[in-house]
Motif scaffolding. Structure first.
Motif, PDB file in Angstrom:
ATOM      1  N   ARG A  62       0.849  -1.190   0.000  1.00 34.01           N
ATOM      2  CA  ARG A  62       0.000   0.000   0.000  1.00 34.01           C
ATOM      3  C   ARG A  62       0.883   1.237   0.000  1.00 34.01           C
ATOM      4  O   ARG A  62       1.728   1.396   0.880  1.00 34.01           O
ATOM      5  N   ILE A  63       0.662   2.082  -1.002  1.00 36.43           N
ATOM      6  CA  ILE A  63       1.389   3.349  -1.085  1.00 36.43           C
ATOM      7  C   ILE A  63       0.541   4.373  -0.333  1.00 36.43           C
ATOM      8  O   ILE A  63      -0.569   4.699  -0.754  1.00 36.43           O
ATOM      9  N   MET A  64       1.061   4.843   0.785  1.00 40.76           N
ATOM     10  CA  MET A  64       0.319   5.748   1.661  1.00 40.76           C
ATOM     11  C   MET A  64       0.774   7.187   1.427  1.00 40.76           C
ATOM     12  O   MET A  64       1.953   7.426   1.154  1.00 40.76           O
ATOM     13  N   PRO A  65      -0.128   8.158   1.553  1.00 40.02           N
ATOM     14  CA  PRO A  65       0.250   9.551   1.293  1.00 40.02           C
ATOM     15  C   PRO A  65       1.097  10.181   2.388  1.00 40.02           C
ATOM     16  O   PRO A  65       1.894  11.061   2.122  1.00 40.02           O
ATOM     17  N   HIS A  66       0.966   9.728   3.612  1.00 41.71           N
ATOM     18  CA  HIS A  66       1.591  10.395   4.755  1.00 41.71           C
ATOM     19  C   HIS A  66       3.005   9.912   5.032  1.00 41.71           C
ATOM     20  O   HIS A  66       3.536   9.067   4.328  1.00 41.71           O
ATOM     21  N   SER A  67       3.575  10.438   6.061  1.00 39.21           N
ATOM     22  CA  SER A  67       4.950  10.096   6.429  1.00 39.21           C
ATOM     23  C   SER A  67       4.948   9.052   7.537  1.00 39.21           C
ATOM     24  O   SER A  67       3.943   8.425   7.810  1.00 39.21           O
ATOM     25  N   THR A  68       6.070   8.924   8.186  1.00 39.52           N
ATOM     26  CA  THR A  68       6.266   7.897   9.205  1.00 39.52           C
ATOM     27  C   THR A  68       5.643   8.240  10.548  1.00 39.52           C
ATOM     28  O   THR A  68       5.659   7.409  11.448  1.00 39.52           O
ATOM     29  N   GLU A  69       5.084   9.438  10.689  1.00 39.62           N
ATOM     30  CA  GLU A  69       4.493   9.833  11.974  1.00 39.62           C
ATOM     31  C   GLU A  69       3.416   8.845  12.389  1.00 39.62           C
ATOM     32  O   GLU A  69       2.547   8.482  11.615  1.00 39.62           O
ATOM     33  N   GLY A  70       3.496   8.418  13.646  1.00 40.69           N
ATOM     34  CA  GLY A  70       2.505   7.485  14.163  1.00 40.69           C
ATOM     35  C   GLY A  70       2.812   6.027  13.879  1.00 40.69           C
ATOM     36  O   GLY A  70       2.048   5.153  14.269  1.00 40.69           O
ATOM     37  N   TYR A  71       3.907   5.744  13.202  1.00 41.81           N
ATOM     38  CA  TYR A  71       4.291   4.373  12.912  1.00 41.81           C
ATOM     39  C   TYR A  71       5.580   4.049  13.650  1.00 41.81           C
ATOM     40  O   TYR A  71       6.422   4.927  13.871  1.00 41.81           O
ATOM     41  N   PRO A  72       5.777   2.792  14.003  1.00 40.24           N
ATOM     42  CA  PRO A  72       6.975   2.403  14.753  1.00 40.24           C
ATOM     43  C   PRO A  72       8.207   2.248  13.856  1.00 40.24           C
ATOM     44  O   PRO A  72       8.837   1.205  13.831  1.00 40.24           O
ATOM     45  N   VAL A  73       8.518   3.286  13.094  1.00 38.27           N
ATOM     46  CA  VAL A  73       9.672   3.254  12.201  1.00 38.27           C
ATOM     47  C   VAL A  73      10.439   4.566  12.319  1.00 38.27           C
ATOM     48  O   VAL A  73       9.869   5.594  12.680  1.00 38.27           O
ATOM     49  N   PRO A  74      11.722   4.560  12.007  1.00 40.23           N
ATOM     50  CA  PRO A  74      12.494   5.810  12.058  1.00 40.23           C
ATOM     51  C   PRO A  74      12.044   6.781  10.965  1.00 40.23           C
ATOM     52  O   PRO A  74      11.478   6.360   9.946  1.00 40.23           O
ATOM     53  N   PRO A  75      12.279   8.070  11.168  1.00 40.65           N
ATOM     54  CA  PRO A  75      11.799   9.068  10.200  1.00 40.65           C
ATOM     55  C   PRO A  75      12.414   8.944   8.808  1.00 40.65           C
ATOM     56  O   PRO A  75      11.845   9.456   7.851  1.00 40.65           O
ATOM     57  N   TRP A  76      13.546   8.276   8.664  1.00 41.47           N
ATOM     58  CA  TRP A  76      14.162   8.135   7.348  1.00 41.47           C
ATOM     59  C   TRP A  76      13.628   6.917   6.581  1.00 41.47           C
ATOM     60  O   TRP A  76      13.973   6.706   5.432  1.00 41.47           O
ATOM     61  N   ALA A  77      12.745   6.142   7.176  1.00 43.72           N
ATOM     62  CA  ALA A  77      12.224   4.933   6.534  1.00 43.72           C
ATOM     63  C   ALA A  77      11.288   5.286   5.377  1.00 43.72           C
ATOM     64  O   ALA A  77      10.509   6.228   5.462  1.00 43.72           O
ATOM     65  N   PHE A  78      11.381   4.521   4.317  1.00 41.56           N
ATOM     66  CA  PHE A  78      10.472   4.666   3.179  1.00 41.56           C
ATOM     67  C   PHE A  78       9.160   3.934   3.442  1.00 41.56           C
ATOM     68  O   PHE A  78       8.175   4.171   2.767  1.00 41.56           O
ATOM     69  N   GLY A  79       9.173   3.006   4.377  1.00 38.85           N
ATOM     70  CA  GLY A  79       7.980   2.231   4.665  1.00 38.85           C
ATOM     71  C   GLY A  79       8.277   1.163   5.689  1.00 38.85           C
ATOM     72  O   GLY A  79       9.282   1.224   6.397  1.00 38.85           O
ATOM     73  N   PHE A  80       7.394   0.184   5.752  1.00 43.56           N
ATOM     74  CA  PHE A  80       7.616  -0.937   6.662  1.00 43.56           C
ATOM     75  C   PHE A  80       6.823  -2.144   6.179  1.00 43.56           C
ATOM     76  O   PHE A  80       5.868  -2.020   5.416  1.00 43.56           O
ATOM     77  N   ALA A  81       7.257  -3.303   6.651  1.00 45.53           N
ATOM     78  CA  ALA A  81       6.585  -4.559   6.343  1.00 45.53           C
ATOM     79  C   ALA A  81       6.032  -5.119   7.647  1.00 45.53           C
ATOM     80  O   ALA A  81       6.725  -5.113   8.663  1.00 45.53           O
ATOM     81  N   LEU A  82       4.803  -5.552   7.621  1.00 44.98           N
ATOM     82  CA  LEU A  82       4.163  -6.114   8.815  1.00 44.98           C
ATOM     83  C   LEU A  82       4.455  -7.600   8.927  1.00 44.98           C
ATOM     84  O   LEU A  82       4.316  -8.331   7.944  1.00 44.98           O
ATOM     85  N   SER A  83       4.831  -8.040  10.115  1.00 46.63           N
ATOM     86  CA  SER A  83       4.932  -9.482  10.324  1.00 46.63           C
ATOM     87  C   SER A  83       3.516  -9.984  10.582  1.00 46.63           C
ATOM     88  O   SER A  83       2.637  -9.236  11.013  1.00 46.63           O
ATOM     89  N   SER A  84       3.277 -11.244  10.311  1.00 52.38           N
ATOM     90  CA  SER A  84       1.919 -11.776  10.442  1.00 52.38           C
ATOM     91  C   SER A  84       1.511 -11.926  11.900  1.00 52.38           C
ATOM     92  O   SER A  84       0.343 -11.847  12.224  1.00 52.38           O
ATOM     93  N   GLY A  85       2.467 -12.183  12.776  1.00 46.88           N
ATOM     94  CA  GLY A  85       2.167 -12.345  14.185  1.00 46.88           C
ATOM     95  C   GLY A  85       1.605 -13.707  14.548  1.00 46.88           C
ATOM     96  O   GLY A  85       1.466 -14.028  15.719  1.00 46.88           O
ATOM     97  N   ASP A  86       1.276 -14.517  13.542  1.00 43.10           N
ATOM     98  CA  ASP A  86       0.692 -15.833  13.833  1.00 43.10           C
ATOM     99  C   ASP A  86       1.485 -16.977  13.192  1.00 43.10           C
ATOM    100  O   ASP A  86       0.985 -18.087  13.068  1.00 43.10           O
ATOM    101  N   GLY A  87       2.702 -16.688  12.778  1.00 38.66           N
ATOM    102  CA  GLY A  87       3.538 -17.715  12.177  1.00 38.66           C
ATOM    103  C   GLY A  87       3.356 -17.890  10.679  1.00 38.66           C
ATOM    104  O   GLY A  87       4.124 -18.592  10.040  1.00 38.66           O
TER     105      GLY A  87
END
Length: 191
Positions: A62-87
């Motif tokens: 998903r290409i999101m319009p906003h920046s990294t604010e509110g996400y658990p990533v550093p401000p220089w990150a282009f994005g993030f990948a979610l782990s499934s959490g269930d294996g």
């Protein structure tokens, strides 16, 4: 690879970015298919690849319009990948268009190039895991001037070791997808 544009990118940008990402994976011996999925309701029937449930062999970006604010990533990150959490294999990644725009002020590459490389990096995390950052190559955690020059020339790629691991991850996902289909296991729907 299913790609959703929540940022309202200029026409053709996402298709060109997908081609860039496809080239990056091809250099690692991996063939990919990038499908732009619509956000509008009522047109899904024209996009059968976007309608089927996500399997272990699929990923969603998903290409999101906003920046990294509110996400658990550093401000220089282009994005993030979610782990499934269930294996299960991770299937969802996000790219911040605002971060791409910020870097474009300094870089000499085209928007679609930078976006394609960022997409490949995040898919790399989906396939290699969250701790896949490296000291060089496309999986470097922070792209500095040298990496941006490599984006411009198309030379920022996965290392040979990463390529081997990527191919092994894809083979395992394809086996899981075949098993899920054969047994009728419930697959995760695209949210």
């Amino acid at each position: 690879m299913r790609v959703y544009d929540y940022a309202g990118l200029p026409a053709g940008t996402l298709a060109k970015a997908g081609l860039e990402a496809r080239k990056i994976f091809a250099k690692s011996g991996i063939e990919t298919e990038w499908v732009e999925c619509p956000l509008e309701r009522g047109v899904e029937e024209r996009y059968p690849a976007c309608r089927k449930p996500i399997s272990p062999a699929d990923v969603s970006i998903r290409i999101m319009p906003h920046s990294t604010e509110g996400y658990p990533v550093p401000p220089w990150a282009f994005g993030f990948a979610l782990s499934s959490g269930d294996g299960r294999p991770a299937t969802h990644a996000y790219i911040f268009n605002r971060r791409v725009e910020e870097v474009l002020r300094e870089a000499k590459c085209a928007r679609f190039q930078l976006l394609g490389f960022a997409m490949a990096h995040e898919v790399g995390h989906l396939l290699l895991g969250p701790a896949a950052h490296a000291s060089r190559g496309i999986m470097r955690s922070r792209w500095l001037k040298e990496e941006l020059r490599q984006v411009e020339s198309g030379a920022l790629i996965f290392t040979s070791e990463q390529a081997v691991r990527l191919r092994a991850s894809i083979r395992a996902r394809l086996r899981d997808a075949a098993y899920s289909t054969a047994t009728g296991s419930t697959l995760l729907p695209v949210p």
